[in-house]
Design an enzyme around this catalytic site. Structure first.
Site, mmCIF file in Angstrom:
data_model
loop_
_atom_site.group_PDB
_atom_site.id
_atom_site.type_symbol
_atom_site.label_atom_id
_atom_site.label_comp_id
_atom_site.label_asym_id
_atom_site.label_seq_id
_atom_site.Cartn_x
_atom_site.Cartn_y
_atom_site.Cartn_z
ATOM 1 C CG HIS A 1 -1.891 0.991 1.434
ATOM 2 N ND1 HIS A 1 -1.616 2.299 1.751
ATOM 3 C CD2 HIS A 1 -3.241 0.915 1.344
ATOM 4 C CE1 HIS A 1 -2.750 2.977 1.849
ATOM 5 N NE2 HIS A 1 -3.755 2.157 1.601
ATOM 6 C CG ASP B 1 0.489 -2.376 6.117
ATOM 7 O OD1 ASP B 1 -0.466 -2.520 6.912
ATOM 8 O OD2 ASP B 1 0.424 -1.667 5.090
ATOM 9 C CD GLN C 1 -7.165 -4.840 4.027
ATOM 10 O OE1 GLN C 1 -8.146 -5.532 4.294
ATOM 11 N NE2 GLN C 1 -7.278 -3.570 3.704
ATOM 12 C CE LYS D 1 -7.976 0.002 5.537
ATOM 13 N NZ LYS D 1 -6.761 -0.109 4.717
ATOM 14 C CB CYS E 1 -3.706 3.248 -1.570
ATOM 15 S SG CYS E 1 -4.924 4.495 -1.245
HETATM 16 C C1 PLP Z 1 -5.812 0.621 4.630
HETATM 17 C C2 PLP Z 1 -4.401 0.201 4.555
HETATM 18 C C3 PLP Z 1 -3.367 1.054 4.938
HETATM 19 C C4 PLP Z 1 -3.596 2.467 5.401
HETATM 20 O O1 PLP Z 1 -4.492 2.564 6.455
HETATM 21 P P1 PLP Z 1 -4.877 4.023 6.988
HETATM 22 O O2 PLP Z 1 -5.951 3.788 7.961
HETATM 23 O O3 PLP Z 1 -5.347 4.798 5.780
HETATM 24 O O4 PLP Z 1 -3.646 4.615 7.552
HETATM 25 C C5 PLP Z 1 -2.077 0.592 4.846
HETATM 26 N N1 PLP Z 1 -1.819 -0.657 4.423
HETATM 27 C C6 PLP Z 1 -2.783 -1.512 4.063
HETATM 28 C C7 PLP Z 1 -2.419 -2.899 3.629
HETATM 29 C C8 PLP Z 1 -4.109 -1.113 4.116
HETATM 30 O O5 PLP Z 1 -5.078 -1.966 3.766
#
Ligand code: PLP
Length: 411
Positions: free
Chosen positions: A128, A205, A208, A231, A369
């Site tokens: 992302h 990260d 998800q 999320k 993104c």
């Molecule tokens: C949504 C997402 C982000 C960013 O999350 P924010 O709440 O916009 O900071 C980063 N990495 C992944 C894999 C995402 O799905």
């Protein structure tokens, strides 16, 4: 009123806990298939946040009066809930941020201070933008070199290429545990072990992955793990950076201000220990408590049943789309979860999403993104349907109906 948590047992009936999902859109109850962008909130979370503000709201860590101490206790309880949820060793390893984006920027800003020209950071094609741009800043500012792990033809990560990129100059590997655009699940424990073998740090990260997988930061062995509240069926405005305590403790402060200091004079300032060193200013009090409630909600349901339910929805959706001519599916890695990226021949993804909206179906169209990933796939955008614990087979049915309708209109 929220239902008693112990009444929530299986994934079949969870939709009723999410009030917004019962609102009709263009004549039909919404088929919400965009939880990978942001998830809906349960009545349980809504009530918990409302309770803070109706019963005892005050600033945290400051007042000695009842409102303040009650709110501080609820706030710090949320930190413990997050620590247990991730299987961190201690709640001192949990830093509250605004979101994943800020968590990664924090690591880039603090760890970045010790990096120099020629040091290498390994990323992957799946990332992302939140896990690309902060490292690009370091490339611009410091001459740090970014190395990118490519995908294989099946769109899983090329682990052999990853091993070839690793070397004595590698200082950090920053990798997603699950792609937000494709659903690809990445073997982060294996990556962490190999990165540590060359002395590199590892940031995962988990934006998800926390939603769809059972996460154990000690099991993964990562140094940092980032996720975002909105999320995970929690509120927006709050995110989490997990950092192994010794690693966090070796970092300089992030932003300066109240709450993060021990002693201030105009000549010398000393800073608190983690996590407070990284939490300058008044935090997102109500949202942090709301995130704790979202974790309580998840702990109150049968996780294994939810995982199985989401896999069933994904498999059925894949089966339905595979049976329709002229649909190309991009989510093809052997390990994948909850996300289905696809295109309908000769129809722009935005047109697909617009027709879907007329049918009360919410999906995402765009680059998600992840423009470098789109480039690797050879497309500018895809349509993404993403599944969450509250989705049903009826939502999958609506998705397939929608695709047929688009084909009728455009082909
Ligand atoms: C949504 C997402 C982000 C960013 O999350 P924010 O709440 O916009 O900071 C980063 N990495 C992944 C894999 C995402 O799905």
């Amino acid at each position: 009123m929220a239902r008693a948590l112990n009444a929530v047992k299986s994934s079949g009936d969870l939709k009723q806990d999410f009030p917004a999902l019962h609102r009709p859109v263009n004549g039909r109850a919404v088929a919400y298939l965009d939880s990978a962008a942001s998830a809906q909130k349960s009545q349980y979370v809504i009530d918990a946040m409302s309770r803070v503000m109706t019963e005892h709201y005050a600033n945290v860590h400051r007042g000695v009066y009842t409102f303040s101490s009650e709110t501080t206790i609820a706030f710090e309880n949320a930190r413990q809930k997050v620590a247990r949820f991730l299987n961190a060793k201690t709640d001192k390893e949990i830093v509250f941020t605004r979101n994943t984006t800020e968590a990664i920027n924090l690591v880039a800003a603090c760890l970045g201070q010790s990096l120099k020209a020629g040091d290498e950071i390994i990323l992957t094609e799946l990332e992302h933008h939140a896990n690309i741009v902060p490292w690009y800043f370091l490339k611009e500012q410091k001459g740090v070199v970014l190395k990118i792990v490519p995908l294989k033809l099946d769109r899983s990560l090329d682990m052999a290429a990853f091993e070839r990129l690793l070397g004595p100059k590698t200082k950090l590997v920053a990798v997603t545990q699950m792609s937000n655009a494709l659903g690809t699940v990445v073997p982060v424990a294996e990556i962490a072990a190999k990165a540590h073998a060359v002395g590199a740090k590892v940031l995962v990260d988990g934006s998800q992955a926390v939603v769809h997988l059972d996460v154990d930061v000690q099991g993964i062995g990562c140094d940092f793990y980032a996720f975002t509240g909105h999320k995970l069926y929690g509120p927006s405005g709050v995110g989490v950076l997990y950092g192994r305590y010794d690693v966090l403790n070796a970092l300089p402060p992030y932003q300066g201000g109240g709450e993060m200091i021990e002693q201030v004079t105009f000549d010398k300032i000393t800073f608190k220990e983690p996590p407070y060193r990284f939490e300058a200013g008044t935090p997102a009090i109500v949202e942090v408590i709301g995130l704790g409630a979202a974790i309580d909600y998840l702990n109150g349901i049968d996780k294994a049943a939810v995982r199985a339910h989401e896999q069933k929805l994904l498999q059925e959706a894949e089966k339905r789309l595979a049976a329709i001519a002229g649909v190309t599916v991009y989510s093809t890695a052997p390990e994948r979860a909850a996300i289905l990226s696809f295109m309908i021949d000769k129809v722009h993804p935005h047109d697909v999403a617009t027709v879907f909206d007329q049918l009360g179906i919410a999906v995402r169209a765009g680059h998600h993104c992840a423009q470098p990933l789109m480039k690797a796939l050879g497309v500018a955008a895809t349509v993404r349907a993403s599944f969450a614990l509250y989705n049903t087979m009826d939502d999958v049915e609506r998705l397939a109906e929608g695709v047929h309708k688009v084909k009728k209109l455009f082909q």
